[in-house]
Design an enzyme around this catalytic site. Structure first.
Site, PDB file in Angstrom:
ATOM      1  N   GLU A   1      37.297  -5.019  34.768  1.00  0.00           N
ATOM      2  CA  GLU A   1      37.355  -6.060  33.747  1.00  0.00           C
ATOM      3  C   GLU A   1      37.458  -5.423  32.366  1.00  0.00           C
ATOM      4  OE1 GLU A   1      35.387 -10.007  35.295  1.00  0.00           O
ATOM      5  OE2 GLU A   1      33.913  -8.778  34.288  1.00  0.00           O
TER       6      GLU A   1
ATOM      7  N   HIS B   1      28.166  -5.564  34.303  1.00  0.00           N
ATOM      8  CA  HIS B   1      29.088  -6.400  33.518  1.00  0.00           C
ATOM      9  C   HIS B   1      29.060  -5.943  32.058  1.00  0.00           C
ATOM     10  CE1 HIS B   1      31.069  -9.819  31.706  1.00  0.00           C
ATOM     11  NE2 HIS B   1      31.471 -10.173  32.910  1.00  0.00           N
TER      12      HIS B   1
HETATM   13  P1  13P Z   1      36.981 -14.964  31.912  1.00  0.00           P
HETATM   14  O1  13P Z   1      37.660 -15.264  33.237  1.00  0.00           O
HETATM   15  O2  13P Z   1      36.377 -16.179  31.285  1.00  0.00           O
HETATM   16  O3  13P Z   1      37.857 -14.179  31.009  1.00  0.00           O
HETATM   17  O4  13P Z   1      35.697 -14.028  32.263  1.00  0.00           O
HETATM   18  C1  13P Z   1      35.848 -12.942  33.086  1.00  0.00           C
HETATM   19  C2  13P Z   1      34.512 -12.378  33.403  1.00  0.00           C
HETATM   20  O5  13P Z   1      33.823 -11.845  32.540  1.00  0.00           O
HETATM   21  C3  13P Z   1      34.033 -12.494  34.795  1.00  0.00           C
HETATM   22  O6  13P Z   1      32.929 -11.674  35.030  1.00  0.00           O
END
Ligand code: 13P
Length: 229
Positions: free
Chosen positions: A152, A103
């Site tokens: 992400e 992450h």
């Molecule tokens: P948000 O949905 O709060 O933008 O976060 C995404 C995230 O980091 C999931 O791992």
């Protein structure tokens, strides 16, 4: 042709007290019963909870017989041994089926680099945990053996501005061509309002929610949308 299972995953990050965890599962169970939402083969739901709640989450899922799988948000890059404070993949595997690795918050705030991340993936695999590996763009290296990826973009996390479904789909297609992946999820500011557009994209196999997973009603609403999409 049978539809491929979609994944709706939630990352609780470092939120919630023990009382909040009890409330979340109780409210989820009650609402799920009311909406007569049963375990479905077309959607798999995963919750990535803090280490300290893994055992409690497993207990409550069994108790309420909920259609949820458990994941940890990271794992140690060390095996079992004299590593004070570390939580190993083998420990996690007693409670969880999945683990989130890579992450961007851990890369940035805890300085986790490719070598460490690759070691974590390796130890997770040895412990029979399925890794959901986070990538920040199509250039992010993906360790060998990873089958589940979450795209992400850093700027979309918690910002209220998601990537466009079209661009997320493009990134998902590119990484699928370059790696033997089974699932590519999108994460970053996904809400009840925009989730359907992402789920409609052919290269996107699911969603990784942050904020939207903290509330059981919102999480369930997103699951319901994914069952219809
Ligand atoms: P948000 O949905 O709060 O933008 O976060 C995404 C995230 O980091 C999931 O791992």
């Amino acid at each position: 042709m049978e539809r491929k299972t979609k994944i709706i995953a939630g990352n609780w990050k470092s939120y919630k007290s023990e009382g909040d965890v009890h409330d979340w599962f109780k409210q989820f169970a009650e609402k799920q019963k009311k909406d007569s939402f049963e375990k479905s083969h077309s959607v798999e739901c995963i919750l990535f909870v803090p280490f300290i709640y893994l055992s409690l989450a497993k207990h409550l899922i069994d108790h309420f017989r909920l259609p949820l799988s458990i994941g940890a948000q990271t794992v140690s890059s060390y095996p079992s041994g004299a590593y004070t404070g570390e939580v190993t993949a083998q420990m996690v595997a007693q409670y969880a089926k999945y683990v989130l690795i890579g992450h961007s918050e851990r890369r940035k705030l805890l300085g986790e680099e490719e070598r460490t991340l690759t070691e974590k993936v390796h130890l997770a695999k040895n412990a029979h945990l399925e890794t959901l590996y986070c990538i920040q763009n199509e250039e992010t290296p993906i360790p060998i053996g990873v089958r589940y990826v979450a795209y992400e973009p850093v700027w979309a996390i918690g910002s209220g501005t998601s990537d466009s479904p079209e661009n997320a789909n493009k990134v998902a297609s590119v990484v699928k061509k370059a790696h033997p992946l089974q699932y590519v999820l999108y994460g970053g500011s996904v809400t009840v309002k925009n989730v359907e557009e992402f789920l409609k994209m052919d290269a996107i196999d699911g969603i990784l929610l942050g904020k939207a997973s903290l509330d059981p009603y919102i999480f369930l609403e997103i699951v319901q949308i994914s069952l219809r999409t």
